[in-house]
Design a protein around this motif. Sequence first.
Motif, PDB file in Angstrom:
ATOM      1  N   ALA A  21       0.923  -1.304  -0.051  1.00 34.00           N
ATOM      2  CA  ALA A  21       0.757   0.193   0.215  1.00 34.00           C
ATOM      3  C   ALA A  21       1.164   1.163  -0.112  1.00 34.00           C
ATOM      4  O   ALA A  21       0.444   2.683  -0.477  1.00 34.00           O
ATOM      5  CB  ALA A  21      -0.792  -0.336   1.275  1.00 34.00           C
ATOM      6  N   ALA A  22       1.904   1.185   0.792  1.00 33.39           N
ATOM      7  CA  ALA A  22       2.790   2.459   0.967  1.00 33.39           C
ATOM      8  C   ALA A  22       3.463   2.816  -0.484  1.00 33.39           C
ATOM      9  O   ALA A  22       4.651   3.525  -0.392  1.00 33.39           O
ATOM     10  CB  ALA A  22       3.668   2.013   2.277  1.00 33.39           C
ATOM     11  N   CYS A  23       3.814   1.669  -1.272  1.00 39.61           N
ATOM     12  CA  CYS A  23       4.795   1.395  -2.688  1.00 39.61           C
ATOM     13  C   CYS A  23       4.068   2.216  -3.173  1.00 39.61           C
ATOM     14  O   CYS A  23       4.354   2.452  -4.534  1.00 39.61           O
ATOM     15  CB  CYS A  23       4.177   0.288  -3.358  1.00 39.61           C
ATOM     16  N   THR A  24       3.183   2.897  -3.070  1.00 40.32           N
ATOM     17  CA  THR A  24       2.613   3.869  -4.960  1.00 40.32           C
ATOM     18  C   THR A  24       3.852   4.961  -4.747  1.00 40.32           C
ATOM     19  O   THR A  24       3.473   5.171  -3.779  1.00 40.32           O
ATOM     20  CB  THR A  24       1.259   4.829  -3.928  1.00 40.32           C
ATOM     21  N   SER A  25       3.949   4.734  -6.213  1.00 40.24           N
ATOM     22  CA  SER A  25       4.937   6.152  -6.206  1.00 40.24           C
ATOM     23  C   SER A  25       4.444   7.529  -6.920  1.00 40.24           C
ATOM     24  O   SER A  25       3.103   7.681  -6.760  1.00 40.24           O
ATOM     25  CB  SER A  25       5.757   5.634  -7.794  1.00 40.24           C
ATOM     26  N   GLY A  26       5.216   8.571  -5.792  1.00 42.70           N
ATOM     27  CA  GLY A  26       5.233  10.198  -6.456  1.00 42.70           C
ATOM     28  C   GLY A  26       4.412  10.607  -5.429  1.00 42.70           C
ATOM     29  O   GLY A  26       4.194   9.579  -4.657  1.00 42.70           O
ATOM     30  N   PRO A  27       4.226  11.949  -5.296  1.00 39.16           N
ATOM     31  CA  PRO A  27       4.137  13.032  -3.907  1.00 39.16           C
ATOM     32  C   PRO A  27       1.769  12.891  -3.776  1.00 39.16           C
ATOM     33  O   PRO A  27       1.371  12.590  -5.164  1.00 39.16           O
ATOM     34  CB  PRO A  27       4.397  13.984  -4.480  1.00 39.16           C
ATOM     35  N   ASP A  28       1.786  12.477  -2.887  1.00 43.41           N
ATOM     36  CA  ASP A  28       0.328  12.674  -3.296  1.00 43.41           C
ATOM     37  C   ASP A  28       0.168  14.272  -2.775  1.00 43.41           C
ATOM     38  O   ASP A  28       0.703  15.159  -2.826  1.00 43.41           O
ATOM     39  CB  ASP A  28      -0.300  12.096  -1.627  1.00 43.41           C
ATOM     40  N   TYR A  29      -1.433  14.822  -3.110  1.00 39.89           N
ATOM     41  CA  TYR A  29      -1.435  16.392  -3.668  1.00 39.89           C
ATOM     42  C   TYR A  29      -2.230  16.949  -2.106  1.00 39.89           C
ATOM     43  O   TYR A  29      -3.447  16.267  -2.034  1.00 39.89           O
ATOM     44  CB  TYR A  29      -2.953  16.226  -4.477  1.00 39.89           C
ATOM     45  N   LYS A  30      -1.474  17.889  -1.909  1.00 40.21           N
ATOM     46  CA  LYS A  30      -1.594  18.713  -0.728  1.00 40.21           C
ATOM     47  C   LYS A  30      -2.248  20.229  -1.516  1.00 40.21           C
ATOM     48  O   LYS A  30      -1.483  21.029  -2.280  1.00 40.21           O
ATOM     49  CB  LYS A  30      -0.767  18.973   0.141  1.00 40.21           C
ATOM     50  N   ARG A  31      -3.545  20.879  -0.951  1.00 38.74           N
ATOM     51  CA  ARG A  31      -3.602  21.952  -1.675  1.00 38.74           C
ATOM     52  C   ARG A  31      -2.907  22.490  -1.346  1.00 38.74           C
ATOM     53  O   ARG A  31      -2.494  23.225  -0.533  1.00 38.74           O
ATOM     54  CB  ARG A  31      -4.994  22.909  -1.095  1.00 38.74           C
TER      55      ARG A  31
END
Length: 481
Positions: A21-31
């Motif tokens: 689950a933690a292997c999703t690459s790339g940054p998560d979006y934050k406003r």
Amino acid sequence: MSNVKRNKKAAGMLLMSCVLAACTSGPDYKRPELALPESWPAKQDAAAVQASSATDQWWHLYSDAVLDQLEDEALAHNADIQVAAAHVLEVRAQLGITQADQFPQVSANASQSRTKASTVGTFPLPSYIPPTQNFSHVSLDASYELDLWGKLRRATEAARADLLSAESAKKTVRLTLTTQVAQQYFTLVSLDAQVAAVKRLLASRQERLELNKLQLGVGMLSEYDLHQAEADVAAVQSQLSTLDLQRSKQETALTLLLGRSPRDVMASELHRGSPSLPVVTVPEGLPSDLLLRRPDLQDAEQRLVALNARIGVARAQYFPSISLTSYLGSESVAFSNMFTKPASIFQFAGNVTQPIFDAGRIGFQVDAAEARRDQALIQYKQAVASAFGDVRNALSAQESARQVLTYETTRSDALQQAYKQAELRYQAGIASRLELLDVERNYLQAQLNRLDAERAQRSAVADMFKALGGGWKNQDVAKAP
């Protein structure tokens, strides 16, 4: 002992799930954090706040049934709206395609062939092998790519943001269209009033010209004065022709904006109503973050979300790509044996691809994705700042237009009285014709300025709603701190 093993196995599976689950690459979006004002710097009164409680159909504030009908017609038939709606359907289909990549692909395959080989060729078949061969094949093929690193999930996230961006762009087109229809309609109504004012002046000068002709006949007026009167009439007629041309062009532009057919553009006429002059003021309690609902800002933010997610798609190229393939079916040289047990076939296979050397290609792709995200971030911040600038200018323009209308109305009323007195003085022989014409020209210009000020005030209200992204409701005002 068995319980301990089961607990260890469960813990291992839980740990593996967390790791995946933690292997999703790339940054998560934050406003992005923005320094927004807490309220609008505007003076309020109860009547203005009550009049400002409008929804997305803000043009109803003008209380003009003709304008309401034109807005509905434009929203139903305008070409830009239809193109934007078709673009939304296109992007929605692209989202469906991207989502489908996360699921297995299953296909059916069937083939039947009959071939004959040469018995006297370079490699002749042995005599015990018949030269004619039949072959039948039926299989169910499946393939699936494991999304361990979130590449497909990030691609779906980007596609979903693209869809929201397209929907926001459609709303932007809608808001721009309704504003343009209202403002062009106001211009057309103003031109009608200006034409009527010039026609009244023309009738007055033509009446005076006929009187001058009678005076010439009895020797009370010279030919020089008569020619001057004829020139004055021609000047007003020229001005009227110019206004008629402007009105015709304005009517054509509005007809095209409504999305009417070429035949209607050439033949149809637009009805006019009597739009009111609403004074709309932003309520003091309206929170400034409500401006972020503007569709163009939502469009800019969703484009930022999409580009942020595509960084994850690019980074996922660093990790192994694992795909599974399989097929299940039957093969036989005789179709009668096609579905017997000896003819059954199957295969299960896995494939792992790990980049080793690509001369930095993946790294450059990641850098390019991050650079595109940074550009979108700057554009989003600039769009928010520009939106607040639009609101500030719209508020100032509405107040300025209201004051200009007040002053021009006062000036027009004063010159109307002066014109009446100048007419009486001219008839009594106290004032000259030049003095009368001078007052007359000033009075006409004052009327035209007042009519244009009315148009400017109506347009300023429309600009304010466009700047705010539409209307608002009373419950929106109640949300303010």
